[in-house]
Design a protein around this motif. Structure first.
Motif, PDB file in Angstrom:
ATOM      1  N   ALA A  27       0.579  -1.199  -0.041  1.00 45.08           N
ATOM      2  CA  ALA A  27      -0.272  -0.390   0.184  1.00 45.08           C
ATOM      3  C   ALA A  27       0.415   1.401   0.491  1.00 45.08           C
ATOM      4  CB  ALA A  27      -0.519  -0.275   1.507  1.00 45.08           C
ATOM      5  N   THR A  28       2.110   1.132   0.747  1.00 46.02           N
ATOM      6  CA  THR A  28       2.464   2.022   0.880  1.00 46.02           C
ATOM      7  C   THR A  28       4.049   2.548  -0.310  1.00 46.02           C
ATOM      8  OG1 THR A  28       3.691   1.204   2.501  1.00 46.02           O
ATOM      9  CG2 THR A  28       2.423   2.522   3.011  1.00 46.02           C
ATOM     10  N   ASP A  29       4.465   1.337  -0.909  1.00 52.24           N
ATOM     11  CA  ASP A  29       5.563   1.840  -1.589  1.00 52.24           C
ATOM     12  C   ASP A  29       5.484   0.698  -3.416  1.00 52.24           C
ATOM     13  OD1 ASP A  29       8.180   0.133  -3.227  1.00 52.24           O
ATOM     14  OD2 ASP A  29       9.035  -0.632  -1.929  1.00 52.24           O
ATOM     15  N   PRO A  30       5.622   2.190  -3.532  1.00 54.19           N
ATOM     16  CA  PRO A  30       5.352   2.692  -5.215  1.00 54.19           C
ATOM     17  C   PRO A  30       5.072   1.460  -6.038  1.00 54.19           C
ATOM     18  CG  PRO A  30       6.482   4.585  -4.523  1.00 54.19           C
ATOM     19  CD  PRO A  30       6.487   3.204  -3.619  1.00 54.19           C
ATOM     20  N   VAL A  31       6.643   0.743  -6.122  1.00 47.06           N
ATOM     21  CA  VAL A  31       7.217  -0.358  -7.020  1.00 47.06           C
ATOM     22  C   VAL A  31       6.234  -1.579  -6.972  1.00 47.06           C
ATOM     23  CG1 VAL A  31       9.117  -2.044  -7.421  1.00 47.06           C
ATOM     24  CG2 VAL A  31       9.617   0.750  -6.630  1.00 47.06           C
ATOM     25  N   LYS A  32       6.301  -1.994  -5.573  1.00 47.82           N
ATOM     26  CA  LYS A  32       5.486  -2.724  -5.113  1.00 47.82           C
ATOM     27  C   LYS A  32       3.633  -2.820  -5.747  1.00 47.82           C
ATOM     28  CE  LYS A  32       8.294  -4.344  -1.936  1.00 47.82           C
ATOM     29  NZ  LYS A  32       8.606  -5.022  -0.281  1.00 47.82           N
ATOM     30  N   LYS A  33       3.665  -1.413  -5.187  1.00 44.13           N
ATOM     31  CA  LYS A  33       2.067  -1.481  -5.135  1.00 44.13           C
ATOM     32  C   LYS A  33       1.897  -1.562  -7.466  1.00 44.13           C
ATOM     33  CE  LYS A  33      -1.529   2.068  -4.322  1.00 44.13           C
ATOM     34  NZ  LYS A  33      -1.707   3.388  -4.276  1.00 44.13           N
ATOM     35  N   ASP A  34       3.065  -1.291  -8.259  1.00 40.86           N
ATOM     36  CA  ASP A  34       2.505  -1.612  -9.256  1.00 40.86           C
ATOM     37  C   ASP A  34       2.817  -3.174  -9.512  1.00 40.86           C
ATOM     38  OD1 ASP A  34       2.858  -0.324 -11.928  1.00 40.86           O
ATOM     39  OD2 ASP A  34       4.349  -0.794 -11.884  1.00 40.86           O
ATOM     40  N   VAL A  35       3.427  -3.589  -8.852  1.00 44.24           N
ATOM     41  CA  VAL A  35       3.469  -5.083  -9.448  1.00 44.24           C
ATOM     42  C   VAL A  35       2.247  -5.739  -8.999  1.00 44.24           C
ATOM     43  CG1 VAL A  35       4.584  -7.000  -8.686  1.00 44.24           C
ATOM     44  CG2 VAL A  35       6.139  -5.187  -8.861  1.00 44.24           C
ATOM     45  N   CYS A  36       1.474  -5.121  -7.782  1.00 43.24           N
ATOM     46  CA  CYS A  36       0.586  -5.812  -7.268  1.00 43.24           C
ATOM     47  C   CYS A  36      -1.225  -5.457  -8.801  1.00 43.24           C
ATOM     48  CB  CYS A  36      -0.082  -5.207  -6.504  1.00 43.24           C
ATOM     49  SG  CYS A  36       0.793  -5.579  -5.015  1.00 43.24           S
ATOM     50  N   GLY A  37      -0.545  -4.046  -9.104  1.00 44.23           N
ATOM     51  CA  GLY A  37      -1.534  -3.572  -9.822  1.00 44.23           C
ATOM     52  C   GLY A  37      -1.740  -4.921 -11.760  1.00 44.23           C
ATOM     53  N   LYS A  38       0.066  -5.123 -11.358  1.00 45.69           N
ATOM     54  CA  LYS A  38       0.381  -5.365 -12.903  1.00 45.69           C
ATOM     55  C   LYS A  38       0.440  -6.971 -12.666  1.00 45.69           C
ATOM     56  CE  LYS A  38       2.219  -1.466 -14.757  1.00 45.69           C
ATOM     57  NZ  LYS A  38       3.433  -0.909 -15.975  1.00 45.69           N
ATOM     58  N   VAL A  39       0.662  -7.491 -11.968  1.00 45.37           N
ATOM     59  CA  VAL A  39       1.100  -9.072 -11.901  1.00 45.37           C
ATOM     60  C   VAL A  39       0.260  -9.811 -11.020  1.00 45.37           C
ATOM     61  CG1 VAL A  39       3.203  -9.018 -13.678  1.00 45.37           C
ATOM     62  CG2 VAL A  39       3.334  -9.056 -10.945  1.00 45.37           C
ATOM     63  N   PHE A  40      -0.006  -9.074 -10.278  1.00 48.34           N
ATOM     64  CA  PHE A  40      -0.981 -10.225  -9.146  1.00 48.34           C
ATOM     65  C   PHE A  40      -2.027  -9.668  -8.737  1.00 48.34           C
ATOM     66  CE2 PHE A  40      -0.609 -11.666  -4.321  1.00 48.34           C
ATOM     67  CZ  PHE A  40      -0.088 -12.524  -4.284  1.00 48.34           C
ATOM     68  N   ASP A  57      -4.153 -10.049  -0.701  1.00 47.56           N
ATOM     69  CA  ASP A  57      -5.094  -9.078   0.094  1.00 47.56           C
ATOM     70  C   ASP A  57      -4.097  -8.635   1.340  1.00 47.56           C
ATOM     71  OD1 ASP A  57      -7.776 -10.047  -0.824  1.00 47.56           O
ATOM     72  OD2 ASP A  57      -7.870 -10.874   0.858  1.00 47.56           O
ATOM     73  N   SER A  58      -3.360  -9.102   2.028  1.00 46.00           N
ATOM     74  CA  SER A  58      -2.194  -8.637   2.791  1.00 46.00           C
ATOM     75  C   SER A  58      -1.118  -7.323   2.121  1.00 46.00           C
ATOM     76  CB  SER A  58      -1.765 -10.143   3.389  1.00 46.00           C
ATOM     77  OG  SER A  58      -0.488 -10.804   3.045  1.00 46.00           O
ATOM     78  N   TYR A  59      -1.029  -8.358   1.025  1.00 43.01           N
ATOM     79  CA  TYR A  59      -0.137  -7.253   0.444  1.00 43.01           C
ATOM     80  C   TYR A  59      -0.234  -6.012  -0.290  1.00 43.01           C
ATOM     81  CZ  TYR A  59       4.326  -7.048  -2.536  1.00 43.01           C
ATOM     82  OH  TYR A  59       6.238  -6.982  -2.425  1.00 43.01           O
ATOM     83  N   CYS A  60      -1.881  -6.128  -0.981  1.00 43.15           N
ATOM     84  CA  CYS A  60      -1.360  -5.248  -1.674  1.00 43.15           C
ATOM     85  C   CYS A  60      -2.935  -4.278  -1.493  1.00 43.15           C
ATOM     86  CB  CYS A  60      -2.132  -6.326  -3.479  1.00 43.15           C
ATOM     87  SG  CYS A  60      -0.621  -6.499  -4.144  1.00 43.15           S
ATOM     88  N   LYS A  61      -3.793  -4.930  -1.032  1.00 42.23           N
ATOM     89  CA  LYS A  61      -4.521  -4.183  -0.445  1.00 42.23           C
ATOM     90  C   LYS A  61      -4.574  -2.923   0.490  1.00 42.23           C
ATOM     91  CE  LYS A  61      -8.683  -6.002  -1.930  1.00 42.23           C
ATOM     92  NZ  LYS A  61     -10.474  -7.101  -1.119  1.00 42.23           N
ATOM     93  N   ALA A  62      -4.660  -1.881   0.241  1.00 42.54           N
ATOM     94  CA  ALA A  62      -4.484  -0.508   1.414  1.00 42.54           C
ATOM     95  C   ALA A  62      -4.943  -0.371   2.360  1.00 42.54           C
ATOM     96  CB  ALA A  62      -4.800   0.880   0.349  1.00 42.54           C
TER      97      ALA A  62
END
Length: 51
Positions: free
Chosen positions: A6-19, A44-49
């Motif tokens: 929810a806070t790291d822009p790179v990980k948030k981008d990964v969540c939106g594109k591949v997971f 849910d635990s990794y990607c949701k705000a």
């Protein structure tokens, strides 16, 4: 607790594109359904705000 995705822009981008959450049907084996539920819990635990 703040979720990393929810806070790291790179990980948030990964969540939106591949997971993404996985769907399953009642015709799937119990093992497949369990794997889908585990994937969705990880999503849910990794990607949701936080709410």
């Amino acid at each position: 607790m703040t979720l990393i995705g929810a806070t790291d822009p790179v990980k948030k981008d990964v969540c939106g594109k591949v997971f993404s959450p996985v769907t399953y049907s009642g015709r799937d084996t119990p093992e497949t359904q369990l794997q889908a539920r585990r994937n969705n819990a990880a999503y849910d635990s990794y990607c949701k705000a936080p709410r």
